[in-house]
Design a protein around this motif. Structure first.
Motif, PDB file in Angstrom:
ATOM      1  N   VAL A 140     141.484  22.640 145.441  1.00  0.00           N
ATOM      2  CA  VAL A 140     142.256  21.762 146.319  1.00  0.00           C
ATOM      3  C   VAL A 140     143.435  21.200 145.518  1.00  0.00           C
ATOM      4  CG1 VAL A 140     142.212  19.710 147.787  1.00  0.00           C
ATOM      5  CG2 VAL A 140     140.167  21.159 147.601  1.00  0.00           C
ATOM      6  N   VAL A 141     144.635  21.375 146.061  1.00  0.00           N
ATOM      7  CA  VAL A 141     145.828  20.874 145.374  1.00  0.00           C
ATOM      8  C   VAL A 141     146.604  19.953 146.308  1.00  0.00           C
ATOM      9  CG1 VAL A 141     146.105  22.773 143.741  1.00  0.00           C
ATOM     10  CG2 VAL A 141     147.075  22.994 146.019  1.00  0.00           C
ATOM     11  N   ASP A 142     147.013  18.845 145.782  1.00  0.00           N
ATOM     12  CA  ASP A 142     147.806  17.879 146.532  1.00  0.00           C
ATOM     13  C   ASP A 142     148.870  17.355 145.585  1.00  0.00           C
ATOM     14  OD1 ASP A 142     147.023  15.063 148.703  1.00  0.00           O
ATOM     15  OD2 ASP A 142     148.913  15.754 147.895  1.00  0.00           O
ATOM     16  N   VAL A 143     150.128  17.602 145.912  1.00  0.00           N
ATOM     17  CA  VAL A 143     151.224  17.268 145.004  1.00  0.00           C
ATOM     18  C   VAL A 143     151.165  15.814 144.560  1.00  0.00           C
ATOM     19  CG1 VAL A 143     153.727  17.033 144.826  1.00  0.00           C
ATOM     20  CG2 VAL A 143     152.737  19.059 145.870  1.00  0.00           C
ATOM     21  N   LEU A 144     150.901  14.905 145.482  1.00  0.00           N
ATOM     22  CA  LEU A 144     150.938  13.488 145.149  1.00  0.00           C
ATOM     23  C   LEU A 144     149.814  13.062 144.217  1.00  0.00           C
ATOM     24  CD1 LEU A 144     151.922  11.996 148.619  1.00  0.00           C
ATOM     25  CD2 LEU A 144     153.363  12.203 146.597  1.00  0.00           C
ATOM     26  N   ASP A 145     148.799  13.905 144.089  1.00  0.00           N
ATOM     27  CA  ASP A 145     147.680  13.579 143.206  1.00  0.00           C
ATOM     28  C   ASP A 145     147.591  14.530 142.018  1.00  0.00           C
ATOM     29  OD1 ASP A 145     146.907  11.534 144.891  1.00  0.00           O
ATOM     30  OD2 ASP A 145     145.683  12.853 146.115  1.00  0.00           O
ATOM     31  N   SER A 146     148.676  15.182 141.698  1.00  0.00           N
ATOM     32  CA  SER A 146     148.595  16.282 140.739  1.00  0.00           C
ATOM     33  C   SER A 146     149.038  15.892 139.329  1.00  0.00           C
ATOM     34  CB  SER A 146     149.435  17.460 141.229  1.00  0.00           C
ATOM     35  OG  SER A 146     150.789  17.068 141.303  1.00  0.00           O
ATOM     36  N   GLY A 147     149.268  14.616 139.077  1.00  0.00           N
ATOM     37  CA  GLY A 147     149.701  14.218 137.734  1.00  0.00           C
ATOM     38  C   GLY A 147     151.077  13.587 137.765  1.00  0.00           C
ATOM     39  N   ASP A 148     151.427  12.899 136.698  1.00  0.00           N
ATOM     40  CA  ASP A 148     152.659  12.108 136.674  1.00  0.00           C
ATOM     41  C   ASP A 148     153.920  12.933 136.889  1.00  0.00           C
ATOM     42  OD1 ASP A 148     151.485   9.765 134.133  1.00  0.00           O
ATOM     43  OD2 ASP A 148     151.171   9.869 136.296  1.00  0.00           O
ATOM     44  N   THR A 149     154.000  14.109 136.236  1.00  0.00           N
ATOM     45  CA  THR A 149     155.227  14.909 136.319  1.00  0.00           C
ATOM     46  C   THR A 149     155.528  15.289 137.762  1.00  0.00           C
ATOM     47  OG1 THR A 149     154.653  15.844 134.167  1.00  0.00           O
ATOM     48  CG2 THR A 149     156.433  16.908 135.385  1.00  0.00           C
ATOM     49  N   ALA A 150     154.521  15.858 138.434  1.00  0.00           N
ATOM     50  CA  ALA A 150     154.721  16.271 139.822  1.00  0.00           C
ATOM     51  C   ALA A 150     154.958  15.064 140.720  1.00  0.00           C
ATOM     52  CB  ALA A 150     153.512  17.061 140.311  1.00  0.00           C
ATOM     53  N   HIS A 151     154.259  13.971 140.433  1.00  0.00           N
ATOM     54  CA  HIS A 151     154.397  12.763 141.240  1.00  0.00           C
ATOM     55  C   HIS A 151     155.829  12.237 141.167  1.00  0.00           C
ATOM     56  CE1 HIS A 151     152.200   8.857 142.659  1.00  0.00           C
ATOM     57  NE2 HIS A 151     153.335   9.052 143.308  1.00  0.00           N
ATOM     58  N   LEU A 152     156.357  12.149 139.950  1.00  0.00           N
ATOM     59  CA  LEU A 152     157.723  11.666 139.777  1.00  0.00           C
ATOM     60  C   LEU A 152     158.730  12.610 140.442  1.00  0.00           C
ATOM     61  CD1 LEU A 152     157.526  10.489 136.062  1.00  0.00           C
ATOM     62  CD2 LEU A 152     157.854   9.023 138.065  1.00  0.00           C
ATOM     63  N   ALA A 153     158.510  13.907 140.287  1.00  0.00           N
ATOM     64  CA  ALA A 153     159.401  14.885 140.905  1.00  0.00           C
ATOM     65  C   ALA A 153     159.364  14.750 142.426  1.00  0.00           C
ATOM     66  CB  ALA A 153     159.009  16.300 140.489  1.00  0.00           C
ATOM     67  N   GLU A 182     153.874  24.990 130.343  1.00  0.00           N
ATOM     68  CA  GLU A 182     155.288  24.829 130.005  1.00  0.00           C
ATOM     69  C   GLU A 182     156.180  25.319 131.138  1.00  0.00           C
ATOM     70  OE1 GLU A 182     158.557  26.262 126.616  1.00  0.00           O
ATOM     71  OE2 GLU A 182     156.478  26.983 126.532  1.00  0.00           O
ATOM     72  N   THR A 183     155.883  26.515 131.649  1.00  0.00           N
ATOM     73  CA  THR A 183     156.683  27.058 132.763  1.00  0.00           C
ATOM     74  C   THR A 183     156.570  26.164 133.988  1.00  0.00           C
ATOM     75  OG1 THR A 183     156.276  29.293 131.937  1.00  0.00           O
ATOM     76  CG2 THR A 183     157.122  29.094 134.185  1.00  0.00           C
ATOM     77  N   HIS A 184     155.366  25.673 134.265  1.00  0.00           N
ATOM     78  CA  HIS A 184     155.161  24.790 135.408  1.00  0.00           C
ATOM     79  C   HIS A 184     156.041  23.547 135.288  1.00  0.00           C
ATOM     80  CE1 HIS A 184     152.743  21.630 137.675  1.00  0.00           C
ATOM     81  NE2 HIS A 184     153.028  22.528 138.599  1.00  0.00           N
ATOM     82  N   GLY A 185     156.078  22.950 134.114  1.00  0.00           N
ATOM     83  CA  GLY A 185     156.916  21.771 133.894  1.00  0.00           C
ATOM     84  C   GLY A 185     158.386  22.078 134.088  1.00  0.00           C
ATOM     85  N   ALA A 221     160.993  20.540 136.886  1.00  0.00           N
ATOM     86  CA  ALA A 221     162.263  19.921 136.474  1.00  0.00           C
ATOM     87  C   ALA A 221     163.433  20.598 137.186  1.00  0.00           C
ATOM     88  CB  ALA A 221     162.431  20.033 134.956  1.00  0.00           C
ATOM     89  N   PHE A 222     163.382  21.943 137.268  1.00  0.00           N
ATOM     90  CA  PHE A 222     164.439  22.693 137.958  1.00  0.00           C
ATOM     91  C   PHE A 222     164.484  22.300 139.430  1.00  0.00           C
ATOM     92  CE2 PHE A 222     166.143  26.210 140.377  1.00  0.00           C
ATOM     93  CZ  PHE A 222     167.256  26.600 139.638  1.00  0.00           C
ATOM     94  N   CYS A 223     163.301  22.204 140.025  1.00  0.00           N
ATOM     95  CA  CYS A 223     163.152  21.823 141.427  1.00  0.00           C
ATOM     96  C   CYS A 223     163.825  20.477 141.688  1.00  0.00           C
ATOM     97  CB  CYS A 223     161.660  21.699 141.737  1.00  0.00           C
ATOM     98  SG  CYS A 223     161.145  22.542 143.219  1.00  0.00           S
ATOM     99  N   THR A 224     163.521  19.522 140.828  1.00  0.00           N
ATOM    100  CA  THR A 224     164.027  18.166 141.002  1.00  0.00           C
ATOM    101  C   THR A 224     165.537  18.105 140.822  1.00  0.00           C
ATOM    102  OG1 THR A 224     161.944  17.380 140.078  1.00  0.00           O
ATOM    103  CG2 THR A 224     163.718  15.772 140.260  1.00  0.00           C
TER     104      THR A 224
END
Length: 325
Positions: free
Chosen positions: A60-73, A144-147, A151-154
């Motif tokens: 189960v994946v939920d962007v808002l609960d996926s960790g600080d990096t994704a949350h901030l993005a 690393e690629t995920h991060g 970052a590119f997305c944001t």
């Protein structure tokens, strides 16, 4: 190969059914790889239970609960929520190499050879072949690629509003850098391409390994009569060949619906399978019968005549012969 996997994503119950068919089609064609499905929290318990029977791993994946990096993005780009969810596939670092496949794809042959390819391998998009279609691609999970992708997305967003725009922006040298990363079209036969270049489909379509049901109308948007083997729905919106739809529905009705019935028990649910009285028409005829003369005329004017069915050369010749006699 325990460290290699096919990966898909289902954000709701409709796409979960697509993922069920995809997973079962991979199993039926004897894949030796693991199967992983990422799901959104909206997917119901019965659908999760069926997915767990088909897939080796459900996450189960939920962007808002996926960790600080994704949350901030996400705070900066809430419009790209579904895209962020798909990018979670790069976090599956217990696998060394994966093939991502959209839930609206279906395999018609074993495709384990895709794991011989490197990141990022994908087939050209029929709408703009200098871009790849992100419905099927080979990748290597990496934190690393995920991060970097987040970052590119944001920073840059997506030129098409979805994951395909982001991924083509990030892997921007795909078109020119390495031809070995260009998958043959048979690994992502986009259904809309069938009518746009019909001679090529007639020549090579029989070699198809993956069918991708692009467009607004997905296979699960139709209804199916299992006894009559008949598909019903808005044919005007259909952008695929009836035989592929029939393959999808035959697999879904025969293998998936019984599992869904088991999980739902007495709870009502709409399987999409409806038994009617007529059992004479085949799926091709049924799809043709539903298209009015006005719709056929419009299709002709758009260059989308049904060359494989009603408007085939043999049918036109037969009508001309009858007229001339």
């Amino acid at each position: 190969m325990a460290d290699q996997a096919f990966v898909t994503l289902a954000t709701n119950d409709s796409y979960a059914r697509g993922a069920m068919v995809l997973g079962k089609s991979l199993r039926n064609h004897n894949t030796s790889k693991k199967l992983v499905v990422l799901i959104g929290p909206q997917v119901s318990e019965p659908c999760q239970a069926v997915l767990k029977r088909i897939y080796d791993e459900l996450k189960v994946v939920d962007v808002l609960d996926s960790g600080d990096t994704a949350h901030l993005a996400m705070m900066k780009r809430p419009d790209l929520g579904v895209t962020f969810t798909k990018l979670h596939c790069w976090t599956l670092t217990h696998y060394t190499k994966c093939v991502f496949m959209d839930a609206d794809t279906m395999v018609v042959s074993n495709i384990d050879e895709l794991f011989d390819r490197e990141e990022l391998s994908a087939a050209p998009d029929p709408g703009w072949p200098d871009c790849f279609n992100s419905g099927v691609f080979v990748f290597r999970p990496s934190v690393e690629t995920h991060g970097k992708l987040l970052a590119f997305c944001t920073e840059h967003g997506s030129f098409d509003g979805g994951d395909q725009g982001v991924l083509n922006g990030f892997f921007s040298d795909w078109a020119t850098a390495d031809i070995s990363k260009h998958l043959p079209f048979i690994y992502n036969l986009s259904s809309i391409a069938i009518y746009t270049y019909l001679p090529a489909f007639k020549q090579y379509g029989g070699n198809a390994k993956v069918v991708h049901f692009l467009g607004k109308t997905k296979p699960w948007s139709y209804t199916f009569d299992p006894k009559a083997k008949r598909i019903s729905g808005n044919v005007h919106e259909a952008a695929t060949h009836p035989s592929f739809l029939l393959d999808w529905w035959t697999l879904y009705a025969g293998s998936i619906v019984p599992m869904l019935h088991q999980q739902y028990g007495d709870q009502p649910f709409h399987s999409g399978c409806v038994e009617g009285e007529s059992q004479s028409a085949n799926p091709q005829q049924e799809l043709e019968l539903q298209m009015s003369s006005e719709e056929r005329k419009e299709k002709w004017e758009q260059g989308q005549a049904d060359y494989m069915g009603q408007d085939s050369f043999d049918n036109i010749k037969r009508k001309l012969d009858t007229f001339l006699k």
